[in-house]
Enzyme design. Structure first.
Site, PDB file in Angstrom:
ATOM      1  N   PHE A   1      20.545 -23.756  -5.736  1.00 10.09           N
ATOM      2  CA  PHE A   1      21.637 -24.447  -6.408  1.00 10.09           C
ATOM      3  C   PHE A   1      21.203 -25.837  -6.864  1.00 10.09           C
ATOM      4  CE2 PHE A   1      23.554 -21.549  -3.405  1.00 10.09           C
ATOM      5  CZ  PHE A   1      24.629 -21.000  -4.092  1.00 10.09           C
ATOM      6  N   ASP A   2      21.601 -26.193  -8.055  1.00 12.43           N
ATOM      7  CA  ASP A   2      21.688 -27.602  -8.398  1.00 12.43           C
ATOM      8  C   ASP A   2      22.795 -28.196  -7.523  1.00 12.43           C
ATOM      9  OD1 ASP A   2      21.690 -30.089 -10.026  1.00 12.43           O
ATOM     10  OD2 ASP A   2      23.656 -29.326 -10.594  1.00 12.43           O
TER      11      ASP A   2
END
Length: 232
Positions: free
Chosen positions: A12-13
């Site tokens: 994930f960002d």
């Protein structure tokens, strides 16, 4: 159709995807502007941030994200005709730990953790991320920051470091992000399956690109549903 069964890792960002960075950015910047008698809309603040931040990050010499944010604030002030004080230059970095986590994120991450190894790949310093980590409510199996990579997404170097840390082949890796520019574009180029988190009324603060995700969801709760993991 995206086959969630083939993935061992989901990365994930962080800021923009898990954390409401638009509200964080706008709250910090608006406070400075108002102190100088300047008013700008949320959209105008985010457009200016999106123009300046990548330019500062792509300068020849690597800068820590705290220094990036100081320079971004200085250039935003210059563009709007104000001279920021030393505390005002630090407003973005100093407020970052308090930027709110989106309401569905903790539960969705915990559900996804039941099936996948989870990673964060973020354009941030280690110390700044530490201020956010507890609020996310899950122990990530890998955390890769710009400080560790000495580069900023969309640089391939950041993703190469993540691949080495995760020890994962691209066909078993799913990357999830809000930014087409910083994340979905490089995922396309590297052959990594990607999910674009396209929240309603969001998408400011990053440059526009023609990157194409494999799946679009409205939030992480929808992602968890698509993955078939039980929440709550």
């Amino acid at each position: 159709m995206l086959d969630f069964g083939r993935f061992g890792w989901v990365s994930f960002d962080c800021y923009g995807t898990l954390v409401d960075w638009e509200s964080g950015i706008c709250g910090a910047v608006d406070g400075v502007l108002r102190a100088h008698g300047v008013r700008r809309s949320r959209g105008e603040i985010l457009d200016l941030f999106a123009e300046i931040e990548p330019r500062v990050q792509s300068s020849n010499a690597y800068l820590t994200y705290r220094r990036v944010l100081r320079q971004v604030m200085a250039e935003m002030g210059n563009a709007l005709g104000i001279r920021c004080s030393e505390p005002e230059l630090d407003c973005l970095a100093d407020s970052l730990a308090g930027w709110p986590v989106f309401p569905e994120v903790r539960e969705a991450l915990q559900a996804l953790k039941s099936r996948y190894k989870l990673a964060v790949i973020s354009n941030v310093d280690d110390a700044l991320f530490a201020g956010t980590a507890e609020a996310l409510g899950v122990d990530f199996d890998a955390v890769v920051t710009a400080e560790q990579a000495r580069s900023y997404k969309p640089s391939r170097r950041t993703f190469d470091l993540a691949a080495a840390r995760m020890r994962v082949e691209t066909d078993a890796w799913l990357h999830v992000a809000e930014s087409l520019f910083h994340d979905i574009g490089p995922a396309n180029r590297l052959g990594i399956a990607s999910v674009w988190v396209n929240r309603a009324g969001r998408g400011g603060g990053t440059r526009r690109t023609d990157a194409v995700p494999d799946l679009v969801v409205s939030d992480l709760a929808e992602l968890a549903d698509r993955a078939g993991v039980e929440q709550g």
